[in-house]
Design an enzyme around this catalytic site. Structure first.
Site, PDB file in Angstrom:
ATOM      1  N   ASP A 130      -9.415  -3.301  27.040  1.00 13.42           N
ATOM      2  CA  ASP A 130     -10.716  -2.312  27.108  1.00 13.42           C
ATOM      3  C   ASP A 130     -11.790  -2.579  26.078  1.00 13.42           C
ATOM      4  O   ASP A 130     -11.676  -3.785  24.723  1.00 13.42           O
ATOM      5  CB  ASP A 130     -10.146  -0.825  26.468  1.00 13.42           C
ATOM      6  N   ARG A 183     -12.902  -5.879  34.704  1.00 13.95           N
ATOM      7  CA  ARG A 183     -13.203  -4.719  34.816  1.00 13.95           C
ATOM      8  C   ARG A 183     -14.530  -3.995  34.458  1.00 13.95           C
ATOM      9  O   ARG A 183     -14.932  -4.037  33.128  1.00 13.95           O
ATOM     10  CB  ARG A 183     -12.020  -3.711  33.671  1.00 13.95           C
TER      11      ARG A 183
HETATM   12  C1  LIG Z   1     -10.639   2.447  34.216  1.00 14.22           C
HETATM   13  C2  LIG Z   1     -11.279   2.909  33.902  1.00 14.22           C
HETATM   14  C3  LIG Z   1     -10.818   2.043  32.149  1.00 14.22           C
HETATM   15  C4  LIG Z   1     -12.236   2.746  32.291  1.00 14.22           C
HETATM   16  N1  LIG Z   1     -12.173   1.525  30.690  1.00 14.22           N
HETATM   17  C5  LIG Z   1     -13.180   1.745  30.149  1.00 14.22           C
HETATM   18  C6  LIG Z   1     -13.319   0.937  28.804  1.00 14.22           C
HETATM   19  O1  LIG Z   1     -12.602   0.351  28.338  1.00 14.22           O
HETATM   20  N2  LIG Z   1     -14.464   0.917  27.437  1.00 14.22           N
HETATM   21  C7  LIG Z   1     -15.569   2.194  28.173  1.00 14.22           C
HETATM   22  O2  LIG Z   1     -16.743   1.849  27.565  1.00 14.22           O
HETATM   23  N3  LIG Z   1     -15.592   3.228  29.379  1.00 14.22           N
HETATM   24  C8  LIG Z   1     -14.860   2.767  30.428  1.00 14.22           C
HETATM   25  N4  LIG Z   1     -14.530   3.787  31.278  1.00 14.22           N
HETATM   26  C9  LIG Z   1     -15.428   4.393  31.458  1.00 14.22           C
HETATM   27  C10 LIG Z   1     -16.507   4.321  31.799  1.00 14.22           C
HETATM   28  O3  LIG Z   1     -17.673   3.339  31.032  1.00 14.22           O
HETATM   29  C11 LIG Z   1     -17.582   6.008  32.520  1.00 14.22           C
HETATM   30  O4  LIG Z   1     -17.673   6.458  30.855  1.00 14.22           O
HETATM   31  C12 LIG Z   1     -16.434   6.884  33.168  1.00 14.22           C
HETATM   32  O5  LIG Z   1     -15.998   5.833  33.702  1.00 14.22           O
HETATM   33  C13 LIG Z   1     -17.114   7.701  33.501  1.00 14.22           C
HETATM   34  O6  LIG Z   1     -18.438   6.982  34.286  1.00 14.22           O
HETATM   35  P1  LIG Z   1     -18.410   6.877  37.069  1.00 14.22           P
HETATM   36  O7  LIG Z   1     -19.021   5.123  36.634  1.00 14.22           O
HETATM   37  O8  LIG Z   1     -17.620   7.831  36.822  1.00 14.22           O
HETATM   38  O9  LIG Z   1     -19.794   7.367  36.113  1.00 14.22           O
HETATM   39  P2  LIG Z   1     -21.351   8.991  36.366  1.00 14.22           P
HETATM   40  O10 LIG Z   1     -21.805   8.441  36.011  1.00 14.22           O
HETATM   41  O11 LIG Z   1     -20.398   9.192  34.765  1.00 14.22           O
HETATM   42  O12 LIG Z   1     -20.227   9.926  36.915  1.00 14.22           O
HETATM   43  C14 LIG Z   1     -19.890  10.501  38.396  1.00 14.22           C
HETATM   44  C15 LIG Z   1     -19.797  11.191  39.171  1.00 14.22           C
HETATM   45  O13 LIG Z   1     -18.600  11.047  39.111  1.00 14.22           O
HETATM   46  C16 LIG Z   1     -17.331  11.943  38.575  1.00 14.22           C
HETATM   47  N5  LIG Z   1     -16.954  11.549  36.880  1.00 14.22           N
HETATM   48  C17 LIG Z   1     -17.029  10.747  36.628  1.00 14.22           C
HETATM   49  N6  LIG Z   1     -16.533  11.065  34.981  1.00 14.22           N
HETATM   50  C18 LIG Z   1     -16.043  12.517  35.240  1.00 14.22           C
HETATM   51  C19 LIG Z   1     -14.769  13.218  34.429  1.00 14.22           C
HETATM   52  N7  LIG Z   1     -14.030  13.123  33.215  1.00 14.22           N
HETATM   53  N8  LIG Z   1     -14.233  13.997  34.623  1.00 14.22           N
HETATM   54  C20 LIG Z   1     -14.418  14.699  36.137  1.00 14.22           C
HETATM   55  N9  LIG Z   1     -15.198  14.000  37.034  1.00 14.22           N
HETATM   56  C21 LIG Z   1     -16.274  12.782  36.745  1.00 14.22           C
HETATM   57  C22 LIG Z   1     -18.855  13.263  38.092  1.00 14.22           C
HETATM   58  O14 LIG Z   1     -18.076  13.806  39.987  1.00 14.22           O
HETATM   59  C23 LIG Z   1     -19.519  12.620  38.547  1.00 14.22           C
HETATM   60  O15 LIG Z   1     -20.664  13.340  38.712  1.00 14.22           O
HETATM   61  C24 LIG Z   1     -13.179   3.585  31.989  1.00 14.22           C
HETATM   62  C25 LIG Z   1     -13.682   3.844  33.348  1.00 14.22           C
HETATM   63  C26 LIG Z   1     -12.541   4.032  34.308  1.00 14.22           C
HETATM   64  C27 LIG Z   1     -12.498   4.807  35.163  1.00 14.22           C
END
Ligand SMILES: Cc1cc2nc3c(=O)[nH]c(=O)nc-3n(C[C@H](O)[C@H](O)[C@H](O)COP(=O)(O)OP(=O)(O)OC[C@H]3O[C@@H](n4cnc5c(N)ncnc54)[C@H](O)[C@@H]3O)c2cc1C
Length: 306
Positions: A130, A183
């Site tokens: 991660d 990722r």
């Molecule tokens: C499999 C996976 C691994 C990850 N690993 C890392 C990592 O190693 N390091 C790191 O910094 N980040 C990691 N993240 C987190 C990532 O960086 C984001 O903070 C997170 O995924 C929210 O961004 P988004 O792309 O979903 O879009 P956003 O712009 O945050 O959200 C878009 C839409 O997605 C939905 N959504 C987003 N988050 C949520 C939530 N928590 N609950 C409900 N609905 C939501 C909502 O509908 C929102 O309007 C990971 C995320 C995923 C999915």
């Protein structure tokens, strides 16, 4: 503003101690955390596999402060890899280098991570490292590169890039040249404007740009987002470039947008669910609330309903 508040809360050691020890805290975390034990994580994995989704299991924890804790964290990863193999689950593992002792001793964290990757390689599995806050970006990528270059480890360890970081395009190009699996996510920490995009529109535009680089690279990468716009853009690009669904996967977090996860599987796309488990859930949960403060209401309503 909410994002900043929850990210600040995620860093509070005092609140973390209180929350993680309370029964109420454990109930609240249940929406996004699969449970406290390896058995809970494996049960959740089995359920996701039955829905046609693969999994990456994360033993929650970060920033350990002594060698014993780091070794203890690694032990659970070895147990997980054995259980995944024995139960023939469609799953790999995700780990954080600060959980393996990066703040305590760089060489030790590298050795511990290397042992986990060697174990995964022996059973033909995979370890995702991660990505944490920007103070760790370079060191984390150095470790991934080093591990990937060792005999038998190619394709057994992968990195994470965050679309909010200005440097991610050059990192993506360099990692793709070495055929290291990436990722792609937007990024979950609070970073300054000198090194990271601050506006959602800029982060989103960079995400799409990077997703295209990854899809064209010929290596199997993960597109990790719950954002329907990012997903639509990725699918549109894959279709336009005749890139098959088997060439990459979408990834989402356990408990987030389950409807969309199932829809993508129905549509024939690869979907991997990131399943966190363990007692050290507090910073993880706070980062999820930072992403979507509406989750606070959501959790509160669920608790009242019980
Ligand atoms: C499999 C996976 C691994 C990850 N690993 C890392 C990592 O190693 N390091 C790191 O910094 N980040 C990691 N993240 C987190 C990532 O960086 C984001 O903070 C997170 O995924 C929210 O961004 P988004 O792309 O979903 O879009 P956003 O712009 O945050 O959200 C878009 C839409 O997605 C939905 N959504 C987003 N988050 C949520 C939530 N928590 N609950 C409900 N609905 C939501 C909502 O509908 C929102 O309007 C990971 C995320 C995923 C999915």
């Amino acid at each position: 503003m909410f994002r900043t508040i929850f990210i600040k809360l995620s860093e509070s050691k005092r609140l973390r101690r209180v929350a993680e020890r309370s029964a109420m805290g454990r109930r609240v975390s249940g929406r996004f955390v699969a449970g406290m034990s390896v058995a809970d994580a494996l049960d959740a994995t089995q359920r996701m596999n039955a829905l046609g989704m693969s999994v990456s299991i994360d033993n929650l924890g970060e920033n350990v402060t002594n060698v014993e804790e780091a070794k203890e964290s690694a032990k659970l990863y070895h147990e997980l890899i054995d259980e995944i193999t024995d139960r023939k689950l469609n799953a790999n593992v995700s780990l954080k280098l600060t959980h393996m002792g990066l703040d305590v001793d760089d060489a030790l964290a590298r050795q511990i991570a290397s042992d986990v990757v060697a174990h995964a390689a022996r059973v033909e599995n995979f370890v995702r490292i991660d990505m944490e806050g920007s103070q760790y970006t370079q060191r984390t990528l150095d470790v991934v590169r080093d591990l990937h270059s060792r005999p038998g480890h190619a394709g057994r360890v992968g990195a994470v890039l965050q679309a909010y970081m200005h440097r991610s395009q050059s990192d993506a190009e360099a990692l793709c040249a070495e055929k290291i699996r990436i990722r792609l996510c937007k990024g979950a920490y609070k970073e300054p404007a000198e090194i990271a995009f601050q506006d959602k529109a800029d982060v989103d535009a960079n995400f799409v740009k990077l997703a295209k680089i990854l899809l064209k690279s010929g290596t199997y990468h993960g597109i990790a987002t719950h954002d329907p716009k990012m997903i639509e853009a990725t699918i549109a690009f894959a279709r336009a470039e005749n890139i098959p669904a088997s060439a990459f996967e979408f990834q989402m977090l356990y408990g987030v947008r389950r409807d969309l996860q199932e829809q993508l599987v129905r549509d024939g796309w690869g979907m991997r669910v990131y399943i966190p488990f363990g007692t050290e859930w507090y910073p993880y949960l706070m980062r999820r609330l930072a992403e979507r403060p509406a989750n606070v209401l959501f959790i509160a309503k669920n608790m009242l309903r019980r």
